[in-house]
Design a protein around this motif. Structure first.
Motif, PDB file in Angstrom:
ATOM      1  N   MET A  99       0.849  -1.168   0.000  1.00  0.00           N
ATOM      2  CA  MET A  99       0.000   0.000   0.000  1.00  0.00           C
ATOM      3  C   MET A  99       0.899   1.237   0.000  1.00  0.00           C
ATOM      4  O   MET A  99       1.885   1.302   0.721  1.00  0.00           O
ATOM      5  N   GLU A 100       0.549   2.200  -0.820  1.00  0.00           N
ATOM      6  CA  GLU A 100       1.328   3.423  -0.931  1.00  0.00           C
ATOM      7  C   GLU A 100       0.521   4.591  -0.366  1.00  0.00           C
ATOM      8  O   GLU A 100      -0.652   4.757  -0.702  1.00  0.00           O
ATOM      9  N   VAL A 101       1.157   5.390   0.493  1.00  0.00           N
ATOM     10  CA  VAL A 101       0.487   6.495   1.157  1.00  0.00           C
ATOM     11  C   VAL A 101       1.359   7.740   1.036  1.00  0.00           C
ATOM     12  O   VAL A 101       2.578   7.671   1.222  1.00  0.00           O
ATOM     13  N   VAL A 102       0.754   8.880   0.732  1.00  0.00           N
ATOM     14  CA  VAL A 102       1.459  10.160   0.731  1.00  0.00           C
ATOM     15  C   VAL A 102       0.952  10.953   1.927  1.00  0.00           C
ATOM     16  O   VAL A 102      -0.248  11.159   2.087  1.00  0.00           O
ATOM     17  N   ILE A 103       1.883  11.389   2.771  1.00  0.00           N
ATOM     18  CA  ILE A 103       1.532  12.160   3.959  1.00  0.00           C
ATOM     19  C   ILE A 103       2.079  13.567   3.772  1.00  0.00           C
ATOM     20  O   ILE A 103       3.276  13.752   3.526  1.00  0.00           O
ATOM     21  N   GLU A 104       1.210  14.553   3.897  1.00  0.00           N
ATOM     22  CA  GLU A 104       1.585  15.940   3.621  1.00  0.00           C
ATOM     23  C   GLU A 104       2.457  16.562   4.717  1.00  0.00           C
ATOM     24  O   GLU A 104       3.484  17.127   4.439  1.00  0.00           O
TER      25      GLU A 104
ATOM     26  N   VAL B 245       6.045  13.145   2.543  1.00  0.00           N
ATOM     27  CA  VAL B 245       6.681  11.862   2.277  1.00  0.00           C
ATOM     28  C   VAL B 245       5.731  10.902   1.574  1.00  0.00           C
ATOM     29  O   VAL B 245       4.517  11.037   1.669  1.00  0.00           O
ATOM     30  N   LYS B 246       6.336   9.940   0.877  1.00  0.00           N
ATOM     31  CA  LYS B 246       5.577   8.842   0.289  1.00  0.00           C
ATOM     32  C   LYS B 246       6.075   7.569   0.948  1.00  0.00           C
ATOM     33  O   LYS B 246       7.271   7.281   0.943  1.00  0.00           O
TER      34      LYS B 246
ATOM     35  N   ASN C 219       9.478   1.173   2.047  1.00  0.00           N
ATOM     36  CA  ASN C 219      10.222   2.210   1.350  1.00  0.00           C
ATOM     37  C   ASN C 219       9.694   3.565   1.783  1.00  0.00           C
ATOM     38  O   ASN C 219       8.494   3.769   1.870  1.00  0.00           O
ATOM     39  N   LEU C 220      10.608   4.484   2.064  1.00  0.00           N
ATOM     40  CA  LEU C 220      10.245   5.835   2.468  1.00  0.00           C
ATOM     41  C   LEU C 220      10.922   6.794   1.504  1.00  0.00           C
ATOM     42  O   LEU C 220      12.136   6.736   1.332  1.00  0.00           O
TER      43      LEU C 220
END
Length: 94
Positions: free
Chosen positions: A1-6, A61-62, A73-74
């Motif tokens: 799962m891929e998440v983008v956090i602002e 970050v993603k 992966n960061l």
């Protein structure tokens, strides 16, 4: 799962040993806890120093996550580096 956090500004724990691995927790007040796993304590320490700007300033970050909020992966997309005036204003406003 891929998440983008602002606005990700985690508090990062010291490495601790668990199940023959070294774990580091990234704790964000809004997003919760994430775990990074390493084979050696040196790799874990390197990761902590590599994330120093993110700890201090925060950023966008993603994250590629797997089950249990484990980071595979960061990728740091942007680091929010405020001006000296903004840092002083923030320091004295608290």
């Amino acid at each position: 799962m891929e998440v983008v956090i602002e606005k990700f500004k985690p508090k990062i724990t010291r490495p601790f040993k668990r199940k023959n691995e070294y774990w580091v927790k990234l704790i964000d007040e809004k997003e919760g806890e994430f775990i990074m796993k390493f084979k050696t304590p040196l790799e874990a320490e390197d990761a902590i120093y590599g994330l120093l700007d993110l700890q201090v300033y925060g950023g966008r970050v993603k994250l590629e996550l797997r089950e249990g909020n484990v980071i595979e992966n960061l990728e740091i997309l942007e680091v929010y580096k405020p001006s000296a005036k903004e840092l002083v204003d923030e320091y004295f406003s608290d």
